[in-house]
Design a protein around this motif. Structure first.
Motif, PDB file in Angstrom:
ATOM      1  N   PHE A  99       0.842  -1.197   0.000  1.00 58.77           N
ATOM      2  CA  PHE A  99       0.000   0.000   0.000  1.00 58.77           C
ATOM      3  C   PHE A  99       0.873   1.242   0.000  1.00 58.77           C
ATOM      4  O   PHE A  99       1.939   1.266   0.617  1.00 58.77           O
ATOM      5  N   ARG A 103      -2.607   4.963   1.665  1.00 59.44           N
ATOM      6  CA  ARG A 103      -3.510   3.828   1.874  1.00 59.44           C
ATOM      7  C   ARG A 103      -3.185   3.083   3.166  1.00 59.44           C
ATOM      8  O   ARG A 103      -4.072   2.517   3.799  1.00 59.44           O
ATOM      9  N   GLU A 107      -6.742   2.546   4.989  1.00 64.05           N
ATOM     10  CA  GLU A 107      -7.354   1.224   4.859  1.00 64.05           C
ATOM     11  C   GLU A 107      -8.183   0.822   6.093  1.00 64.05           C
ATOM     12  O   GLU A 107      -9.334   0.423   5.968  1.00 64.05           O
ATOM     13  N   HIS A 111     -12.211   0.375   6.380  1.00 62.94           N
ATOM     14  CA  HIS A 111     -12.728  -0.991   6.469  1.00 62.94           C
ATOM     15  C   HIS A 111     -12.897  -1.496   7.900  1.00 62.94           C
ATOM     16  O   HIS A 111     -13.504  -2.539   8.114  1.00 62.94           O
TER      17      HIS A 111
ATOM     18  N   ALA B 116      -2.055  -5.869  11.371  1.00 66.46           N
ATOM     19  CA  ALA B 116      -3.453  -5.918  10.944  1.00 66.46           C
ATOM     20  C   ALA B 116      -4.371  -6.156  12.138  1.00 66.46           C
ATOM     21  O   ALA B 116      -5.422  -5.536  12.266  1.00 66.46           O
ATOM     22  N   PHE B 121      -8.439  -5.165  11.898  1.00 65.99           N
ATOM     23  CA  PHE B 121      -8.924  -5.937  10.760  1.00 65.99           C
ATOM     24  C   PHE B 121      -9.382  -7.321  11.237  1.00 65.99           C
ATOM     25  O   PHE B 121      -8.744  -7.914  12.103  1.00 65.99           O
ATOM     26  N   GLN B 125     -10.423 -10.108   6.487  1.00 63.51           N
ATOM     27  CA  GLN B 125      -9.883  -8.864   5.913  1.00 63.51           C
ATOM     28  C   GLN B 125      -8.365  -8.927   5.862  1.00 63.51           C
ATOM     29  O   GLN B 125      -7.740  -8.537   4.877  1.00 63.51           O
ATOM     30  N   THR B 126      -7.769  -9.415   6.940  1.00 65.79           N
ATOM     31  CA  THR B 126      -6.311  -9.509   6.991  1.00 65.79           C
ATOM     32  C   THR B 126      -5.804 -10.384   5.857  1.00 65.79           C
ATOM     33  O   THR B 126      -4.850 -10.034   5.159  1.00 65.79           O
ATOM     34  N   PHE B 128      -7.361 -11.305   2.936  1.00 65.38           N
ATOM     35  CA  PHE B 128      -7.611 -10.870   1.562  1.00 65.38           C
ATOM     36  C   PHE B 128      -7.040  -9.491   1.242  1.00 65.38           C
ATOM     37  O   PHE B 128      -6.687  -9.225   0.096  1.00 65.38           O
ATOM     38  N   ARG B 129      -6.940  -8.602   2.244  1.00 62.70           N
ATOM     39  CA  ARG B 129      -6.452  -7.255   1.955  1.00 62.70           C
ATOM     40  C   ARG B 129      -4.947  -7.111   2.169  1.00 62.70           C
ATOM     41  O   ARG B 129      -4.280  -6.368   1.468  1.00 62.70           O
ATOM     42  N   ILE B 130      -4.441  -7.805   3.184  1.00 66.61           N
ATOM     43  CA  ILE B 130      -3.040  -7.598   3.547  1.00 66.61           C
ATOM     44  C   ILE B 130      -2.149  -8.733   3.037  1.00 66.61           C
ATOM     45  O   ILE B 130      -1.125  -8.500   2.402  1.00 66.61           O
ATOM     46  N   PRO B 133      -2.480 -10.178  -1.381  1.00 66.07           N
ATOM     47  CA  PRO B 133      -1.815  -9.387  -2.434  1.00 66.07           C
ATOM     48  C   PRO B 133      -0.289  -9.526  -2.384  1.00 66.07           C
ATOM     49  O   PRO B 133       0.367  -9.551  -3.427  1.00 66.07           O
TER      50      PRO B 133
END
Lengths: 248, 211
Positions: A99, A103, A107, A111, B116, B121, B125-126, B128-130, B133
């Motif tokens: 990020f 971000r 984030e 969220h 996270a 989170f 979320q942790t 899929f978002r952190i 990726p």
């Protein structure tokens, strides 16, 4: 008013007792520094109070809400609510590398707290300006110096408006010439009466910025008192020996 | 000559169908497999482990034959050969991809999870978002390897009589008493993998903006 209240906390890894029967509290607007030799359990204490470690026994409450009472944790929902009142700045920053700086700050606002992207951006921009990082908005963590990364991580924690902010040796991963910029930021937060608990090896800083200091050794609190008094005139022999090593 | 090339293009089409269908299903399927492998539940972990051992420990050509013929010998059911090929390839490749994913997931530092968690989170979320990726970036080189192997493995589909590129080339070769068609097929595979590597290199560059 007590924001953090820790009673008879203990934590073991297997048969190794890392912290033993620790009790202390932190009042609103207070800055508490925790010092002690490495391996004394101060980081484990911080990680236990922020629920990164599961304690073996004792109680922790945040703003009057029990996170753990006599070794029994609250339910998932309560833990989440309590978690939001607490921020933590890591020794190794732990920024999200994929990020941008912006971000990293928005984030969780969007969220976790459910803020709109516009609100989150506004908060992030204000914090970055305060940290002197407005120009790094779109940079990625790998493009920043250690000091800049740590300032971003402080901003990331502040963006969620925690009631208390914990620092786990925030300058230990930095080159000596970069520690100053971080200490300056923490100092300015202290001036605004942000409630903070700081594990640190910077004795001079602890004396100047903290209201109170706890000295830990071998998993217990050896001595506790007003910052200047404890650091300038320690009473306990172990505290004396430890501080002497630092003044040499 | 023209007829042969036309037949080979037909065969290439079949190979490409096997290739894309395998990727389409095995890449997502590998994710729950990887998570199952890392599960703290010993039953789940054990079952997934046996699956991985069988898939990686026996020849794909044998698995193909098993998937196609076992239903017939056990229950008297026969079905489309092409479907059997896709099932066998998906199940086999999901095993390899799952291990690549697992390696990627386990390489993400603990501090990322801790940061996270402290920021509030949830676990999903942790992930899929952190985490995910960052995993994607880390597994590109090993995934590229596997995908390149898949292009060549499609030639195994002929074991149960699917007329993919290599089978077509072999047939032409036999008819003409010449090895030429087989070399031409080699060229086809080479070009396909050239494109595959170029695509992965591009993806790698696209994700090079962070470390």
């Amino acid at each position: 008013m007590e924001i953090i209240k820790v009673e008879h906390l203990s934590k073991s890894f297997g048969t190794l007792e890392v912290i033993r029967d620790i009790s202390f509290s932190v009042h609103r607007g207070e800055v508490l520094a925790i010092i002690g030799p490495s391996g004394s359990g101060k980081s484990t204490l911080l990680r236990s109070v922020t629920h990164l470690e599961t304690v073996t026994g004792g109680s922790v409450s945040v703003s009057g809400a029990d996170m753990v009472r006599d070794g029994v944790y609250a339910d998932e929902g309560t833990l989440r609510k309590i978690g939001l009142k607490v921020g933590l700045v890591f020794q190794n920053f732990n920024l999200f590398p994929h990020f941008s700086v912006l971000r990293n700050l928005t984030e969780a606002q969007v969220h976790v707290l459910g803020r709109t992207p516009a609100e989150a951006n506004g908060r992030a921009l204000a914090l970055l300006e305060r940290m002197g990082l407005s120009e790094k908005l779109h940079a990625y963590p790998c493009e920043l110096s250690g000091g800049q990364q740590q300032r971003v991580s402080i901003a990331r924690a502040l963006a969620l408006d925690p009631e208390v902010l914990f620092f786990d040796e925030p300058t230990s991963a930095l080159d000596p010439e970069l520690t100053g910029e971080i200490l300056k930021v923490i100092r300015s937060l202290a001036e605004e009466r942000m409630t903070m608990v700081i594990v640190t090896h910077e004795m001079g800083f602890a004396r100047d910025v903290a209201d109170r200091v706890i000295f830990m050794d071998s998993g217990v609190i050896v001595e506790e008192g007003p910052a200047a008094e404890l650091i300038n005139n320690p009473r306990n022999d172990r505290t004396k020996a430890f501080l002497k090593r630092f003044s040499e | 000559m023209e007829k042969m090339l036309e037949a080979m293009l037909q065969g290439t089409l079949v190979s490409l169908e096997v290739f894309f269908l395998t990727l389409l299903f095995s890449l997502p399927l590998a994710l729950p497999v990887a998570l199952g492998r890392m599960s703290r539940n010993r039953l789940v972990g054990g079952i997934v482990n046996v699956y991985l051992l069988v898939m990686r420990g026996t020849p794909l050509i044998l698995q193909l034959i098993f998937v196609y013929f076992a239903p017939y010998y056990l229950f008297g059911i026969s079905y489309d050969r092409f479907v059997a090929v896709v099932i066998a390839f998906v199940v086999n490749y999901a095993a390899y991809f799952a291990e690549i994913y697992r390696g990627g997931i386990e390489s993400i530092p603990r501090g990322q999870y801790e940061a996270a968690k402290v920021l509030g989170f949830t676990r999903s979320q942790t992930f899929f978002r952190i985490v995910l990726p960052q995993v994607v970036k880390r597994i590109i080189p090993s995934t590229a390897n596997e995908v390149i192997t898949l292009v060549k493995d499609t030639a195994l589909a002929q074991a149960i009589g699917v007329a993919e590129l290599f089978r077509v080339a072999q047939n032409a070769s036999a008819r003409q008493f010449s090895t030429m068609p087989i070399f031409i097929a080699g060229l086809f595979y080479f070009v396909m993998n050239w494109i595959v590597s170029a695509a992965f290199t591009r993806l790698e560059k696209k994700l090079a903006y962070y470390r």
